[in-house]
Design an enzyme around this catalytic site. Structure first.
Site, short mmCIF file in Angstrom:
data_model
loop_
_atom_site.label_atom_id
_atom_site.label_comp_id
_atom_site.label_asym_id
_atom_site.label_seq_id
_atom_site.Cartn_x
_atom_site.Cartn_y
_atom_site.Cartn_z
N PRO A 91 0.81 -1.21 0.00
CA PRO A 91 0.00 0.00 0.00
C PRO A 91 0.85 1.27 0.00
O PRO A 91 0.58 2.23 -0.73
CB PRO A 91 -0.83 -0.12 1.28
CG PRO A 91 -0.86 -1.58 1.58
CD PRO A 91 0.48 -2.09 1.14
N TYR A 92 1.91 1.26 0.81
CA TYR A 92 2.80 2.42 0.90
C TYR A 92 3.53 2.66 -0.41
O TYR A 92 3.57 3.77 -0.94
CB TYR A 92 3.79 2.22 2.04
CG TYR A 92 4.72 3.39 2.27
CD1 TYR A 92 4.26 4.58 2.84
CD2 TYR A 92 6.07 3.31 1.92
CE1 TYR A 92 5.12 5.65 3.05
CE2 TYR A 92 6.93 4.37 2.14
CZ TYR A 92 6.45 5.54 2.70
OH TYR A 92 7.31 6.60 2.90
N SER A 93 4.13 1.60 -0.97
CA SER A 93 4.84 1.73 -2.23
C SER A 93 3.91 2.19 -3.34
O SER A 93 4.27 3.06 -4.14
CB SER A 93 5.50 0.40 -2.61
OG SER A 93 6.55 0.08 -1.72
#
Length: 287
Positions: A153-155
């Site tokens: 999700p962060y990437s």
């Protein structure tokens, strides 16, 4: 006095950036989500710091803050906008709910979209204002060009943010507004301190549990050994003031490794990361 808007100034990179810019003579409008943080920072930073109370995903609150800043500018342009606020959602895709993934995108991608739409007129898109066009700094990450397992999700959010920045840089040429990217590696900020608080119990039945345990340990080390947030704050200052700023700046506590990783074949990196986290499998898709 030139003015800057920074999102997410209660801790970490945002807090350090506000401190650096105030020391260099700027007036800083800094966003926080809680009144208690607004009062704390006002007392800490003094008269040239103006707290803005909003969540970056709350369009109405962001627009109200933009109106507040417009009134304070008294007809002049805003010198800069730093889209810094963000979160990191850990976990394997198959272990996360759609709502958890969506929340990551809402904060890290839609937040900068909402904030940029609200403040772009003050940066020079509104021809009624006087003064030089301002600049936008997007706080990305080395994860904006490097997909980390168990942090998809962060990437994903940082890849999207960099695409947004590149598109806006070309759109906003019309107004003379520069759009710049800063991509830190590990930084000593609370975003990674929270790794220790990851609820491992919920992943007990997951095949990714051993890898996630290793990742948690790695993130805890990053929180202790990363760059000081003041280093990133100095890069923000340079991006806002340099006569010819770099379009994308990478800042990593391990610059050699970061550089090499950017040039290695993807399959090599996959195998290296797989061995490091215990994700390598003997199974291979094929015919």
């Amino acid at each position: 006095m030139r003015s800057i808007v920074i999102t997410g100034v209660s801790t970490g990179i945002g807090h350090a950036t506000a401190k650096v810019l105030l020391a260099r003579g700027f007036r800083v409008f800094g966003s926080v989500r809680r009144q208690v943080d607004a009062e704390r920072l006002q007392a800490e930073f003094g008269a040239n710091f103006v707290p803005l109370l909003f969540d970056v995903t709350d369009e109405a609150a962001v627009l109200a803050a933009a109106a507040q800043v417009r009134a304070a500018l008294n007809g002049e342009t805003l010198a800069g906008l730093v889209n810094n606020a963000g979160v990191a959602v850990p976990g394997a895709l198959l272990d996360l709910s759609v709502d958890e993934f969506r929340a990551q995108i809402e904060i890290n991608v839609m937040g900068p979209v909402i904030v940029t739409q609200a403040f772009a007129p003050l940066l020079g898109a509104d021809p009624a204002l006087t003064g030089a066009p301002g600049r936008i700094v997007m706080m990305s990450s080395v994860s904006g060009q490097f997909g980390n397992p168990l942090l998809s999700p962060y990437s994903t959010s940082k890849f999207a943010l960099e695409g947004l920045a590149e598109s806006l840089r070309r759109e906003f040429m019309l107004f003379g507004i520069e759009v710049l990217v800063i991509a830190p590696g590990a930084v000593r900020t609370p975003i990674w301190d929270k790794a220790e608080a990851i609820d491992m119990v919920r992943f007990d039945a997951s095949p990714f549990l051993p890898a996630l345990t290793k990742l948690r340990e790695m993130l805890m080390k990053l929180a202790k050994n990363g760059l000081p947030p003041e280093r990133i704050a100095e890069l923000v200052y340079r991006a806002l003031t340099a006569s010819r700023p770099k379009l994308r700046v990478v800042a990593s506590p391990q610059p050699v490794q970061t550089f090499v990783a950017g040039w290695l074949p993807k399959r090599w990196l996959d195998r290296m990361i797989g061995r490091q986290l215990g994700l390598a499998s003997r199974k291979r898709a094929g015919f």
